[in-house]
Every structure is written in structure tokens, then in C-alpha cells.
Design an enzyme around this catalytic site. Structure first.
Site, short mmCIF file in Angstrom:
data_model
loop_
_atom_site.label_atom_id
_atom_site.label_comp_id
_atom_site.label_asym_id
_atom_site.label_seq_id
_atom_site.Cartn_x
_atom_site.Cartn_y
_atom_site.Cartn_z
N TYR A 270 14.23 -16.65 18.08
CA TYR A 270 15.62 -16.49 18.51
C TYR A 270 16.09 -17.81 19.09
O TYR A 270 15.28 -18.67 19.44
CB TYR A 270 15.77 -15.36 19.53
CG TYR A 270 14.83 -15.43 20.71
CD1 TYR A 270 15.14 -16.17 21.85
CD2 TYR A 270 13.62 -14.74 20.69
CE1 TYR A 270 14.28 -16.24 22.92
CE2 TYR A 270 12.74 -14.79 21.77
CZ TYR A 270 13.09 -15.55 22.89
OH TYR A 270 12.23 -15.61 23.95
N HIS A 318 11.27 -20.78 20.16
CA HIS A 318 12.38 -21.71 19.94
C HIS A 318 11.92 -22.91 19.12
O HIS A 318 10.86 -23.48 19.39
CB HIS A 318 12.93 -22.23 21.28
CG HIS A 318 13.33 -21.16 22.23
ND1 HIS A 318 14.14 -20.11 21.88
CD2 HIS A 318 13.02 -20.98 23.55
CE1 HIS A 318 14.32 -19.32 22.93
NE2 HIS A 318 13.65 -19.82 23.95
#
Length: 342
Positions: A270, A318
Site C-alpha cells: 500500500y 512501501h
């Protein structure tokens, strides 16, 4: 703008030439009338030719500033023709949650709930109703138009802000958006003192005054539960916090998924809070300046307020290198200006 000017020009030129024709026609009325008719036909034909040659699409952009996609800045965010930007930028995506747009598609709901390691069954509808009983139910930042030129500073937490002296420049913006726990006290010279928005998730919450908008980034359903319980508890205990409730905003799960799929092309798990706020800024601002992103010039990665904290550029969650590549591409396209600091 175009047609009145052409009409006035037509009247002026025609009357002037009529006068010349009259002088050189030796006062023969029949010849004057004949020349007048011929001249009117030629001028009308030339006028029609000009109107046909002009590109109507260009007229629509330059002559009608009422177009909701325009603004009063030199260059507006929505007026972009670069294919790379067009395939990523979706002006229709919901940005902030309200009771009217809180329904999630099955695909979004499945993806969003999947971000939680051990998803729990939660009555999402009842939870949303509770949230919007605690603070105003509205959809802000729908005021784009020809009279607006909103300048935003997005301030990250990178150590490259040390010694940058960006403080006064940052504070001069209409909106100053900060992330997580990044402080201003003691660092005003480099990071400024103004904060209009602070993006957090529950684990990164900090105390804020009642002039700052709290932008909750709900990476999981539990985040909504947490903020709901926290706000309800503090409402009972503290009237001051009731003022703060008016400033609460919740980033829409659909927006988080949009950034993940359209901008990051599903790389990582995400987006980071900083990258989410970057794309959010592109949607609510007309000009965006970015500070405090990336490494220092010596290649070190740490926060400006904590040198002991090493920033991991890439993690399973990430893809920092991918996010920073996109930021630099936006800078090259003049969609943002990236200040790289020290």
C-alpha cells in the site's frame, strides 16, 4: 471576446473603405453602390473564412475561464496533456469520506480489508454512521474554478530539511500539509511553523491545536474504530476537543486504492502516508511545492528531528524508490516543484 471585436473591426474598416470608394468614384452613385455591394460580399467571405480556420477547441480553453477545470494560476492541475499524467490522474475519484459516498465497491472493500493482517468482522455501515455523528458531514475542496489559485506546501520529514532555511517559504503557502509526528517547534527556520493539515494514522497520532485539520489515513477498518472511540471519549471529557472535531477529515479507502493501483501500479502492499498526501495535494491544490522528501545530499536517510531513526527506503509494505521516482517525474513535468534541501 472574439465576435464583438471582429464586428467592431468590420464596422470600422468598412466605413473607412466606403469613404475611400466615395472619394474615387467621381460621385457616380451607381458605381458607388456597385462597389459597395462587391466589397461587402468580399469582407463577409473573409470573415467567415477566419471563423472556419480558427480552432474551436482552442477557443473553448482560452475564452471561457468558467470551465470548472481551470483556475487563476498560470498553469492549472487539471489542464494537462501529458499521456503519463493523464492515465494516472482521475479527477472523479472520491478523496474524503462522507456519509453520501461511504459505500465501497466489493473490490475496494476486499482490498482494503485485506490490508489488515487478521481482518475482523465489523459493521462498516454502523461505524460510518457513528463517525459522522461526531463531526460535520461534508465534502470540502470542491471549490475549483477560475477565481482560485490555491498554493500548497507538502512537508515531509526528511533530514534534507536541516539547514535548508525553507521555513518562511513554506509558511507563505495557503495550505501546509505535514505527516505523522513531524514537529515544528524548534525547527521553524527550516520547516516553518504553519500547519493547516496533518495526516496521521492512529499509531502516529499527535496533539494538535484547533486550527489544524486532522486527515486520518485509514489503512484498515480498525483505524476507523480507533478514531471513532477516541473522538467519542474525548468529546465527553473535553469541550476544547469538540472544536477540533470540526477539523476531522477521513481519506477515502477508494482514494487509497486509486493511488495504489493507478500511481504505484500495485507495487508494494500500500502507499506511504507521504505519497498519499502528495497525490491528495494534486487533487485539492492548483500548485504544489514539495519539501522534505528523499535523502540528504550525502545519501543518508533519517528524519530531521531524529538522526537515530533510519528511514527504510524500500520495505515489503512501501516501495520508497518507486514513489520517489514518481515524485521526480512529476517535478520534470512541472506538475510539482521538488525542493531537495541540504
Amino acid at each position: 471576446y472574439l465576435f464583438p471585436n471582429l464586428f467592431i473591426s468590420y464596422l470600422f474598416i468598412s466605413r473607412f473603405i466606403y469613404f475611400l470608394i466615395y472619394l474615387f468614384s467621381n460621385l457616380f452613385i451607381s458605381q458607388f453602390i456597385y462597389l459597395q455591394i462587391v466589397f461587402q460580399a468580399l469582407l463577409a467571405g473573409a470573415l467567415m473564412l477566419c471563423l472556419v480556420v480558427l480552432n474551436p477547441m482552442k477557443l473553448d480553453v482560452s475564452l471561457y475561464p468558467e470551465d470548472p477545470g481551470s483556475c487563476s494560476c498560470i498553469k492549472c492541475m487539471a489542464e494537462e496533456e501529458d499521456p503519463w499524467f493523464i492515465i494516472r490522474y482521475d479527477i472523479q475519484v472520491p478523496r474524503l469520506m462522507s456519509s453520501r459516498n461511504s459505500n465501497l465497491s466489493a473490490y475496494t472493500s476486499k482490498w482494503w480489508r485485506g490490508l489488515q493482517n487478521r481482518p475482523r468482522r465489523v459493521n462498516y455501515t454502523a461505524l460510518v454512521e457513528t463517525l459522522f455523528m461526531l463531526f460535520p458531514d461534508e465534502e470540502p475542496y470542491s471549490d475549483s474554478g477560475p477565481d482560485r489559485c490555491r498554493m500548497c506546501a507538502l512537508v515531509g520529514n526528511s533530514g534534507n530539511l536541516e539547514g535548508s532555511h525553507y521555513g518562511p517559504l513554506i509558511d507563505a503557502h495557503d495550505f501546509v500539509i505535514r505527516m505523522n509526528t513531524g514537529p515544528t517547534k524548534g525547527y521553524e527556520k527550516d520547516v516553518g511553523s504553519k500547519t493547516t493539515h496533518r495526516a496521521i494514522y492512529p499509531e502516529s497520532a499527535v496533539d494538535m491545536d484547533n486550527s489544524t485539520h486532522l486527515v486520518l489515513v485509514p489503512f484498515k477498518v480498525l483505524d476507523l474504530q480507533c478514531i471513532s472511540a477516541n473522538l467519542a471519549f474525548k468529546t465527553v471529557l473535553c469541550f476544547f476537543f469538540c472544536c477540533l472535531l470540526l477539523k476531522v477529515m477521513i481519506l477515502h479507502p477508494e482514494f487509497i486504492k486509486y493511488v495504489y493501483t493507478k500511481w504505484l501500479q500495485k507495487q508494494g502492499k500500500y502507499p506511504s502516508t507521504g505519497f498519499l498526501m502528495l497525490v491528495f495535494s494534486l487533487h485539492i491544490c492548483d500548485q504544489v511545492n514539495v519539501f522534505g522528501f528523499g535523502a540528504r545530499k550525502d545519501g543518508s536517510w533519517h528524519h530531521y528531528f531524529d538522526k537515530r531513526y533510519g528511514i527504510f527506503h524500500n520495505t515489503p509494505e512501501h516501495k520508497g524508490s518507486v514513489e520517489f521516482d514518481i515524485i521526480e517525474e512529476l517535478h520534470l513535468l512541472n506538475k510539482i516543484h521538488l525542493y531537495k534541501g541540504n
